[in-house]
Motif scaffolding. Structure first.
Motif: not given
Length: 341
Positions: A84-91
């Protein structure tokens, strides 16, 4: 999907026991080459607890920017929280490429992120390149049992992602004092949002030969003929104080356990000296040892592919050559011992 919105090469920075895992530094080296070719920045994504201070070393190893999620919820790796942290950063920042180490953590996280984005993921890459104009990542890996090299493309989605095996790439020489941009991200996650809980971490204590840490490796293949013939490998390794390795064929034949296997489906190694005895030199084996400091091959087939990747090659019968080597090494070690008396 508008590819123009995606910029930058990212590396997921894996941390274990408060230290950056070496493969992450290796990927910063590989990522720097890709970033320079594209004329874009190299960034690291650092997730954990009390990890912010590690960013300084990442800048020294080539990172231009480091995105940090430093919270207690990330103390132990859990797929859901890290994903979830990495997805937030990607988005939020839209990277063009994300690289992960092909460790148990890296593989797990990369596959989860790829599924949720969604995008493609090339596993266990051994060669990375990028098209300068289009930004298309060229991730290559052995395929069909190591008989060919396949270059896998992700033409329709971004970010492009790949996992890379440890010790395949080389870290840059650190540049002391080099700095970059530190971006401390805010985590929106709460502990109650995470379904998995870490109750206890149990260290595996079974003693196994860590061939990926050995300075000398003596590896044998099916050319040794039988389990009894393979004992030559053990004898030479014992004489040299080295570790024993094997090709996939001998592992599948039951001559030696899997944790000794060198190659694409085994362990990637970079010893100072690597002996390949009775090993033909299939691609899947070569990619696991090609970065060794000195490679010495012994094979009775002068056309064996292993000689193309060796610094020194001996064409002949291993059952005649290896005992001679063992005797010469023993004599040399005895002379050295006497000289030190």
């Amino acid at each position: 999907m508008s590819f123009e919105d995606y910029h930058g090469i990212w590396v997921f920075i894996e941390v274990k026991d408060g230290e950056v895992v070496p493969v992450s530094l290796e990927l910063l080296g590989a990522g720097k080459e890709l970033a320079d070719k594209r004329g874009t920045e190299l960034a690291g994504v650092l997730i954990g607890e009390n990890v912010t201070q590690l960013a300084d070393s990442l800048f020294e190893y080539g990172a231009d920017t480091v995105y940090v999620y430093d919270y207690a919820i990330f103390k132990d790796y859990r797929t859901e929280s890290y994903m979830k942290a990495l997805l937030e950063c990607c988005q939020k920042y839209k990277p063009e490429v994300i690289l992960y180490g092909a460790t148990s953590t890296g593989k797990d996280l990369a596959s989860a992120v790829a599924t949720d984005l969604p995008t493609g993921l090339t596993a266990d890459s051994t060669i990375l390149d990028i098209e300068e104009d289009t930004g298309l990542l060229l991730a290559s890996r052995p395929a069909f049992g190591g008989n060919i090299m396949a270059t896998i493309l992700c033409k329709k989605y971004r970010p492009q992602m790949a996992t890379v095996r440890p010790k395949v790439m080389k870290a840059l020489t650190p540049e002391p004092g080099r700095t970059g941009k530190l971006v401390e991200e805010t985590a929106s996650l709460k502990e109650e949002d995470i379904r998995t809980k870490v109750l206890e971490i149990v260290r595996h204590t079974t003693q196994k030969v860590k061939i990926d840490e050995a300075d000398i490796i003596v590896a044998g293949g099916k050319g040794l003929g039988s389990p009894n013939g393979f004992q030559l490998v053990h004898q030479l390794a014992e004489t040299l104080g080295g570790a024993v390795g094997g090709s996939r064929d001998v592992v599948e034949a039951g001559w030696i356990e899997h944790h000794h296997q060198v190659g694409q489906t085994g362990v990637t190694v970079t010893p100072k000296i690597y002996f390949a005895i009775g090993i033909s030199g299939a691609i899947q084996h070569i990619v696991g040892m090609q970065n060794s400091g000195l490679i010495i091959a012994i094979n009775n087939d002068p056309e064996a592919p292993i000689f193309q990747s060796s610094h020194y090659g001996i064409v002949g019968d291993a059952f005649e050559i290896v005992p001679l080597l063992i005797e010469q090494f023993k004599q040399a070690f005895n002379r050295e011992a006497v000289d030190h008396v």
